[in-house]
Design a protein around this motif. Structure first.
Motif, short mmCIF file in Angstrom:
data_model
loop_
_atom_site.label_atom_id
_atom_site.label_comp_id
_atom_site.label_asym_id
_atom_site.label_seq_id
_atom_site.Cartn_x
_atom_site.Cartn_y
_atom_site.Cartn_z
N SER A 1 -6.66 21.03 33.25
CA SER A 1 -6.55 20.71 31.82
C SER A 1 -7.83 21.11 31.09
O SER A 1 -8.94 20.91 31.61
CB SER A 1 -6.30 19.23 31.62
OG SER A 1 -6.56 18.86 30.27
N ILE B 1 -9.08 19.56 28.83
CA ILE B 1 -9.84 18.32 28.61
C ILE B 1 -10.87 18.11 29.72
O ILE B 1 -12.01 17.76 29.47
CB ILE B 1 -8.87 17.11 28.55
CG1 ILE B 1 -8.01 17.19 27.30
CG2 ILE B 1 -9.64 15.79 28.62
CD1 ILE B 1 -6.98 16.06 27.19
N ASN C 1 -0.07 20.91 29.59
CA ASN C 1 0.14 19.49 29.88
C ASN C 1 0.99 18.92 28.74
O ASN C 1 2.04 18.35 29.00
CB ASN C 1 -1.19 18.76 30.03
CG ASN C 1 -1.07 17.41 30.71
OD1 ASN C 1 -0.07 17.13 31.38
ND2 ASN C 1 -2.05 16.54 30.54
N ARG D 1 -8.32 3.95 26.70
CA ARG D 1 -8.88 4.81 27.75
C ARG D 1 -8.78 6.27 27.34
O ARG D 1 -7.72 6.74 26.92
CB ARG D 1 -8.11 4.58 29.06
CG ARG D 1 -8.48 5.54 30.18
CD ARG D 1 -7.59 6.79 30.23
NE ARG D 1 -8.05 7.73 31.23
CZ ARG D 1 -7.45 8.89 31.49
NH1 ARG D 1 -6.40 9.27 30.81
NH2 ARG D 1 -7.93 9.70 32.41
N ASP E 1 -3.14 19.38 25.40
CA ASP E 1 -4.03 20.09 26.32
C ASP E 1 -3.27 21.16 27.11
O ASP E 1 -2.39 20.86 27.89
CB ASP E 1 -4.80 19.15 27.26
CG ASP E 1 -3.96 18.11 27.99
OD1 ASP E 1 -2.90 17.72 27.46
OD2 ASP E 1 -4.36 17.70 29.10
O1 X2X Z 1 -6.41 12.04 32.85
C1 X2X Z 1 -5.51 12.36 32.07
O2 X2X Z 1 -5.23 11.71 31.04
C2 X2X Z 1 -4.73 13.62 32.36
C3 X2X Z 1 -3.96 13.42 33.64
O3 X2X Z 1 -3.83 13.89 31.32
C4 X2X Z 1 -5.72 14.74 32.47
O4 X2X Z 1 -6.13 15.10 33.54
C5 X2X Z 1 -6.27 15.31 31.23
#
Ligand code: X2X
Length: 335
Positions: free
Chosen positions: A94, A96, A149, A173, A239
């Motif tokens: 990802s 991110i 994703n 989170r 993402d």
């Molecule tokens: O940790 C997350 O939120 C996830 C699974 O979506 C990613 O790895 C960005």
């Protein structure tokens, strides 16, 4: 290796000598890191890549997928560094999780930059996408293709959210980039950084109130079972996934194998993007059937979130690169 020794044994048994050049290409196995397993579109993208590479190389090249960020002990934001150093050969990752090391990847996390799927494609398939790949390359990993994703929606255990005020005080989170801390702090929430491995236990105990992830993740990980009864479809960011290879591994491959690996990544990525988009409607129905209260925003409610997070652009545009942000915005406007 196996084919070669079989060939040698055969030719020896037949008492003939032939050049072994035809059998000289050895089999190789590579590790592929993902955060989510093949229960999710993300893991399926990696498995599809492995399958295509295996088929097209006639078993010469094997990609072994290691899900749950296990190659970095669950610490998904260390994946890029581990790839650069050679601890991991390949990844489907990802944006991110790689954004702490590649600032340009924060582009996709700018709140409400991409209103729809065509906007994601306008970036990844255009000049901005090329620039982002060049940035990843410069930081030490060879990028090959895009996957997805998906649009990340906001869930929480407390109450329905349809205005920025509703987010105030919620412990949410987030992962990856400090940009997310800014987005949620600007909204008055109490964001906390945590890996995906730690998120579900923290939701279960109530240590955190909310999280944001694509519908496929909410659905497959059964986030509703840990008290997340309210889900707001605010599409604030999406993402993409990047198929990438460690530079040393890449350089060690003959050109034909590089082409094979890249084409398989492009094909697996396109397959997964199409599949995960197609499954969204069905996934949403399943989530609603489980009793999750799903909120869609009116254009006015949506605009209130856009306005409330506008200052994130002021701080992050210089870090991402003004030219890149402008180019992405122009590509989206012309999509
Ligand atoms: O940790 C997350 O939120 C996830 C699974 O979506 C990613 O790895 C960005």
């Amino acid at each position: 290796m196996r084919i070669k020794s079989l060939a040698l044994a055969l030719t020896a048994a037949l008492g003939i000598t032939v050049s072994t050049a035809a059998f000289a290409q050895e089999t190789r196995e590579f590790s592929v890191s993902t955060v989510l397993s093949e229960a999710f579109p993300w893991g399926q993208a990696a498995e599809k890549w492995a399958e295509l590479v295996n088929e097209r190389s006639e078993g010469r090249l094997t990609l072994k997928v290691y899900p749950n960020a296990q190659l970095v002990s669950g610490d998904q934001t260390r994946e890029f560094s581990a790839m650069r150093s050679g601890l991991i050969d390949m990844a489907v990752a990802s944006t991110i999780n790689w954004s702490p090391q590649v600032p340009e990847l924060n582009l996709f996390s700018l709140p409400f930059l991409m209103p729809d799927e065509a906007a994601i494609d306008a970036i990844t398939q255009g000049e901005a996408g090329k620039k982002i790949f060049a940035a990843i390359d410069k930081k030490g990993v060879k990028p090959l293709a895009w996957g997805e994703n998906g649009f990340r929606e906001l869930s929480n255990s407390k109450h329905l959210i349809d205005s920025p005020e509703d987010v105030q005080g919620l412990k949410v989170r987030v992962v990856g980039s400090p940009l997310f801390l800014d987005t949620f702090s600007t909204l008055g929430a109490n964001p906390t950084q945590m890996s995906w491995a730690d998120a579900k236990p923290a939701l279960t105990t109530g240590a955190i109130d909310g999280q944001e992830n694509p519908l496929s993740v909410f659905d497959v990980a059964r986030v509703d079972q840990v008290g997340q009864n309210y889900l707001t479809l605010w599409h604030y960011m999406a993402d993409p996934l990047v198929f990438g290879v460690n530079k040393k591994v890449w350089k060690s491959l003959p050109q034909a194998d590089r082409d094979l690996l890249q084409q398989a990544a492009v094909d697996a990525g396109a397959w997964e993007i199409e599949k995960s988009r197609r499954e969204l409607t069905e996934t949403l129905v399943a989530i609603k059937e489980r009793g999750v209260e799903v909120t869609e925003l009116t254009p006015e409610q949506h605009q209130a979130f856009v306005d409330a997070t506008a200052e994130v652009y002021t701080k992050w545009t210089p870090r991402i690169g003004e030219q890149l942000v402008n180019e992405a915005q122009a590509a989206i406007a012309n999509r």
